[in-house]
Design a protein around this motif. Structure first.
Motif, PDB file in Angstrom:
ATOM      1  N   ALA A   1      52.396 -34.562 -36.813  1.00 28.20           N
ATOM      2  CA  ALA A   1      50.684 -35.162 -36.650  1.00 28.20           C
ATOM      3  C   ALA A   1      50.031 -35.876 -38.200  1.00 28.20           C
ATOM      4  O   ALA A   1      49.595 -34.504 -38.739  1.00 28.20           O
ATOM      5  N   GLN A   2      49.315 -36.374 -37.794  1.00 30.61           N
ATOM      6  CA  GLN A   2      47.710 -36.758 -39.149  1.00 30.61           C
ATOM      7  C   GLN A   2      46.680 -37.082 -38.695  1.00 30.61           C
ATOM      8  O   GLN A   2      46.240 -37.908 -38.232  1.00 30.61           O
ATOM      9  N   VAL A   3      46.150 -35.651 -38.527  1.00 27.67           N
ATOM     10  CA  VAL A   3      44.145 -35.344 -38.605  1.00 27.67           C
ATOM     11  C   VAL A   3      43.990 -36.560 -39.536  1.00 27.67           C
ATOM     12  O   VAL A   3      43.898 -36.468 -40.350  1.00 27.67           O
TER      13      VAL A   3
ATOM     14  N   TYR B   1      34.247 -40.492 -27.154  1.00 29.71           N
ATOM     15  CA  TYR B   1      35.493 -40.521 -25.996  1.00 29.71           C
ATOM     16  C   TYR B   1      36.360 -39.444 -26.449  1.00 29.71           C
ATOM     17  O   TYR B   1      36.537 -39.999 -27.916  1.00 29.71           O
ATOM     18  N   GLN B   2      37.145 -38.753 -26.029  1.00 27.49           N
ATOM     19  CA  GLN B   2      37.869 -37.843 -25.974  1.00 27.49           C
ATOM     20  C   GLN B   2      39.048 -38.325 -24.405  1.00 27.49           C
ATOM     21  O   GLN B   2      38.678 -37.899 -23.825  1.00 27.49           O
TER      22      GLN B   2
ATOM     23  N   GLY C   1      43.162 -44.240 -30.372  1.00 31.27           N
ATOM     24  CA  GLY C   1      42.636 -43.335 -30.490  1.00 31.27           C
ATOM     25  C   GLY C   1      42.271 -42.022 -32.054  1.00 31.27           C
ATOM     26  O   GLY C   1      43.536 -42.974 -32.714  1.00 31.27           O
ATOM     27  N   ARG C   2      41.328 -42.076 -32.992  1.00 28.67           N
ATOM     28  CA  ARG C   2      41.515 -41.691 -33.554  1.00 28.67           C
ATOM     29  C   ARG C   2      42.095 -40.090 -33.440  1.00 28.67           C
ATOM     30  O   ARG C   2      41.806 -39.457 -32.985  1.00 28.67           O
ATOM     31  N   LEU C   3      43.285 -38.779 -34.025  1.00 30.37           N
ATOM     32  CA  LEU C   3      43.453 -38.018 -33.546  1.00 30.37           C
ATOM     33  C   LEU C   3      42.377 -37.080 -34.773  1.00 30.37           C
ATOM     34  O   LEU C   3      42.448 -36.620 -35.921  1.00 30.37           O
ATOM     35  N   CYS C   4      41.587 -36.309 -33.811  1.00 29.41           N
ATOM     36  CA  CYS C   4      40.738 -34.972 -34.057  1.00 29.41           C
ATOM     37  C   CYS C   4      41.056 -33.852 -34.270  1.00 29.41           C
ATOM     38  O   CYS C   4      41.008 -33.018 -34.873  1.00 29.41           O
TER      39      CYS C   4
END
Length: 121
Positions: free
Chosen positions: A73-75, A59-60, A36-39
């Motif tokens: 981490a790279q949001v 979805y999370q 998933g994409r880091l939010c």
């Protein structure tokens, strides 16, 4: 010296799940892979949230990053993760899944498109 062989201490390879497939039907403690994409990422709590849109729903999956710290981490970037499912009450709505991470890998656009294509076959 270790009491157990190293291969017994490592997690299994894990079955791939789309984020929308991770629910209470996945047994607690089961090793799984998802992406998933880091939010958002909270370093103090060692928690990150990966999101993925499917059809019109978002979805999370919440992930516990303490076993992979320091986590660069790279949001906004996409990640593939390997971890164990754990369910807790109250965070989002009702029960939610927390992955205790063992591995995290940043994805780039082309591999993510290929991954989605191959997983949906």
């Amino acid at each position: 010296m270790l009491d157990q062989p190293l291969c017994e201490m490592l997690p299994s390879a894990g079955v791939y799940y789309f984020p929308w497939e991770i629910n209470s039907s996945v047994p607690e403690g089961k090793t799984l892979r998802t992406f998933g994409r880091l939010c958002c990422y909270d370093l103090a709590r060692s928690e990150a949230i990966l999101t993925m849109q499917h059809n019109s729903a978002q979805y999370q999956v919440c992930v516990d990053t303490k076993f992979v710290e320091p986590f660069q981490a790279q949001v906004g970037s996409s990640y593939m993760v390997l971890g164990e499912a754990e369910y807790r009450e109250g965070k989002c709505s009702g029960s939610w899944c927390l992955l205790r991470l063992f591995m995290v890998h940043q994805l780039f656009k082309a591999p993510l498109v290929q991954l989605l294509h191959h997983m949906s076959m």
